[in-house]
Design a protein around this motif. Structure first.
Motif, PDB file in Angstrom:
ATOM      1  N   LEU A   1       2.547  11.065 -14.524  1.00 30.96           N
ATOM      2  CA  LEU A   1       3.773  10.269 -14.511  1.00 30.96           C
ATOM      3  C   LEU A   1       3.850   9.240 -13.386  1.00 30.96           C
ATOM      4  O   LEU A   1       4.790   8.447 -13.344  1.00 30.96           O
ATOM      5  N   GLY A   2       2.920   9.301 -12.444  1.00 32.17           N
ATOM      6  CA  GLY A   2       2.976   8.379 -11.314  1.00 32.17           C
ATOM      7  C   GLY A   2       4.100   8.686 -10.344  1.00 32.17           C
ATOM      8  O   GLY A   2       4.628   7.784  -9.701  1.00 32.17           O
ATOM      9  N   THR A   3       4.462   9.961 -10.220  1.00 32.74           N
ATOM     10  CA  THR A   3       5.600  10.346  -9.385  1.00 32.74           C
ATOM     11  C   THR A   3       5.196  10.916  -8.030  1.00 32.74           C
ATOM     12  O   THR A   3       6.009  11.543  -7.358  1.00 32.74           O
ATOM     13  N   GLY A   4       3.954  10.705  -7.609  1.00 35.40           N
ATOM     14  CA  GLY A   4       3.448  11.382  -6.419  1.00 35.40           C
ATOM     15  C   GLY A   4       3.483  10.597  -5.135  1.00 35.40           C
ATOM     16  O   GLY A   4       2.723  10.895  -4.219  1.00 35.40           O
ATOM     17  N   VAL A   5       4.341   9.608  -5.027  1.00 32.47           N
ATOM     18  CA  VAL A   5       4.455   8.856  -3.781  1.00 32.47           C
ATOM     19  C   VAL A   5       5.664   9.366  -3.019  1.00 32.47           C
ATOM     20  O   VAL A   5       6.749   9.487  -3.577  1.00 32.47           O
TER      21      VAL A   5
ATOM     22  N   ASP B   1       1.764  13.539 -10.619  1.00 33.94           N
ATOM     23  CA  ASP B   1       1.416  12.171 -10.246  1.00 33.94           C
ATOM     24  C   ASP B   1       0.403  11.589 -11.222  1.00 33.94           C
ATOM     25  O   ASP B   1       0.513  10.432 -11.635  1.00 33.94           O
ATOM     26  N   ALA B   2      -0.602  12.382 -11.604  1.00 30.56           N
ATOM     27  CA  ALA B   2      -1.617  11.900 -12.539  1.00 30.56           C
ATOM     28  C   ALA B   2      -1.004  11.545 -13.895  1.00 30.56           C
ATOM     29  O   ALA B   2      -1.403  10.571 -14.531  1.00 30.56           O
TER      30      ALA B   2
ATOM     31  N   TRP C   1       0.509   9.579  -0.586  1.00 29.15           N
ATOM     32  CA  TRP C   1       0.250  10.284  -1.832  1.00 29.15           C
ATOM     33  C   TRP C   1      -0.981  11.175  -1.674  1.00 29.15           C
ATOM     34  O   TRP C   1      -1.793  10.973  -0.788  1.00 29.15           O
TER      35      TRP C   1
ATOM     36  N   GLN D   1       0.270  16.927  -7.620  1.00 32.56           N
ATOM     37  CA  GLN D   1      -0.870  16.074  -7.959  1.00 32.56           C
ATOM     38  C   GLN D   1      -0.964  15.872  -9.469  1.00 32.56           C
ATOM     39  O   GLN D   1      -1.208  14.777  -9.949  1.00 32.56           O
TER      40      GLN D   1
END
Length: 144
Positions: free
Chosen positions: A85-89, A82-83, A109, A79
């Protein structure tokens, strides 16, 4: 014929992580489609009706684990990454090896951080996964 269910045998994976561990006290997984109705209708003044598709294929999957479960570390790191780098999909998969239950989402996500209650006894965390498309075979269990 007898059927068999064992939560400990459930396969639950997301974005390469094994999430089938540390389940909460009364279970662990809730699956909620965004719209349980595939069709709705509108009725005109002359009582003629039109059926139309809702086209809401997504949903949410909630994983309930104890606050001491190691999976909290993995999900927190995912999480936070993702916050930043946007890598949480990632893809989500839930499968019952004792039957035909199969839930999957190619694009999902972590919705956000879980609420934390700190008390005298151990508690739970609820991790919610938002799924762009939630594909599910409700399936039953095999006979044993």
């Amino acid at each position: 014929m007898a059927k068999q269910w064992n939560l400990r045998q459930l396969v639950f994976a997301w974005n390469g992580l094994n999430l089938a561990q540390g389940y909460g006290f009364d279970g662990g997984v809730t699956i909620e489609p965004d719209d349980v109705e595939f069709w709705t209708k509108k009725v005109g003044g002359d009582a003629e009706s039109t059926r139309h598709a809702t086209n809401k294929p997504g949903g949410k999957v909630t994983l309930k684990v104890t606050n001491t479960a190691n999976v909290n570390n993995d999900l927190t790191e995912a999480q936070q990454a993702d916050a930043l780098l946007g890598t949480g999909v990632g893809a989500l998969l839930i499968r019952d090896p004792n039957g035909n239950l199969l839930v999957r989402s190619p694009v999902s996500w972590i919705q956000g951080r879980p609420k934390m209650d700190l008390n005298t006894e151990t508690g739970e965390r609820e991790w919610v996964f938002d799924c762009e498309e939630l594909l599910a075979n409700q399936g039953g269990s095999f006979n044993i």
